[in-house]
Design a protein around this motif. Structure first.
Motif, PDB file in Angstrom:
ATOM      1  N   PHE A 113     -74.388  21.172 -24.290  1.00 38.35           N
ATOM      2  CA  PHE A 113     -73.417  20.521 -23.403  1.00 38.35           C
ATOM      3  C   PHE A 113     -72.180  20.178 -24.210  1.00 38.35           C
ATOM      4  N   ALA A 114     -71.086  19.979 -23.493  1.00 38.82           N
ATOM      5  CA  ALA A 114     -69.845  19.598 -24.175  1.00 38.82           C
ATOM      6  C   ALA A 114     -68.911  18.908 -23.188  1.00 38.82           C
ATOM      7  N   GLU A 115     -68.188  17.960 -23.720  1.00 36.16           N
ATOM      8  CA  GLU A 115     -67.059  17.352 -23.021  1.00 36.16           C
ATOM      9  C   GLU A 115     -65.921  17.409 -24.036  1.00 36.16           C
ATOM     10  N   ALA A 116     -65.313  18.592 -24.108  1.00 37.57           N
ATOM     11  CA  ALA A 116     -64.366  18.906 -25.172  1.00 37.57           C
ATOM     12  C   ALA A 116     -63.191  17.936 -25.219  1.00 37.57           C
ATOM     13  N   SER A 117     -62.725  17.457 -24.073  1.00 35.39           N
ATOM     14  CA  SER A 117     -61.571  16.545 -24.067  1.00 35.39           C
ATOM     15  C   SER A 117     -61.880  15.229 -24.767  1.00 35.39           C
ATOM     16  N   LYS A 118     -63.161  14.884 -24.889  1.00 36.91           N
ATOM     17  CA  LYS A 118     -63.572  13.650 -25.566  1.00 36.91           C
ATOM     18  C   LYS A 118     -64.223  13.938 -26.918  1.00 36.91           C
ATOM     19  N   ASP A 119     -64.177  15.206 -27.348  1.00 37.58           N
ATOM     20  CA  ASP A 119     -64.779  15.638 -28.605  1.00 37.58           C
ATOM     21  C   ASP A 119     -66.276  15.310 -28.650  1.00 37.58           C
TER      22      ASP A 119
END
Length: 111
Positions: free
Chosen positions: A41-47
């Protein structure tokens, strides 16, 4: 290795490698397997990046033994080397009754 996605041979694998130290064994010393899956999983905008681990076993004691080996080590090593790269955040345990248990609940035999 990550470079070629091949597992190291047993003679080259460190004893604290995740695939070694996280193994569970029964009372006779035989390895006990679980069904497992990892979901990235990833939430790239929040690193924020990570992996959900799902483990299915017939008894929680199997999963517990694996977790104890990972975090507390075993007779050879102090911890799973995967923890040098990843930080566990949380966990959950779910119980799924068997069909037999569901029938007993439905009939009122188990309340």
């Amino acid at each position: 290795t990550k470079e070629n996605d091949l597992e190291l041979s047993a003679d080259k694998k460190p004893s604290n490698a995740h695939t070694e130290i996280s193994k569970a064994h029964d009372k006779t010393g035989e390895e006990v397997k679980i069904m497992r899956a990892n979901i990235a999983f990833a939430e790239a905008s929040k690193d924020i990046f990570g992996s959900y681990f799902l483990g299915y076993s017939k008894d929680f004691s199997i999963t517990l033994q694996m977790l104890q080996h990972m975090f507390e080590g075993n007779e050879k090593d102090t911890h799973d080397s995967i923890l040098d790269f990843f930080t566990p955040i949380t966990g959950n345990l779910f119980f799924v009754p068997s069909y037999e248990q569901i029938d007993k609940i439905a009939s009122g035999e188990i309340k």
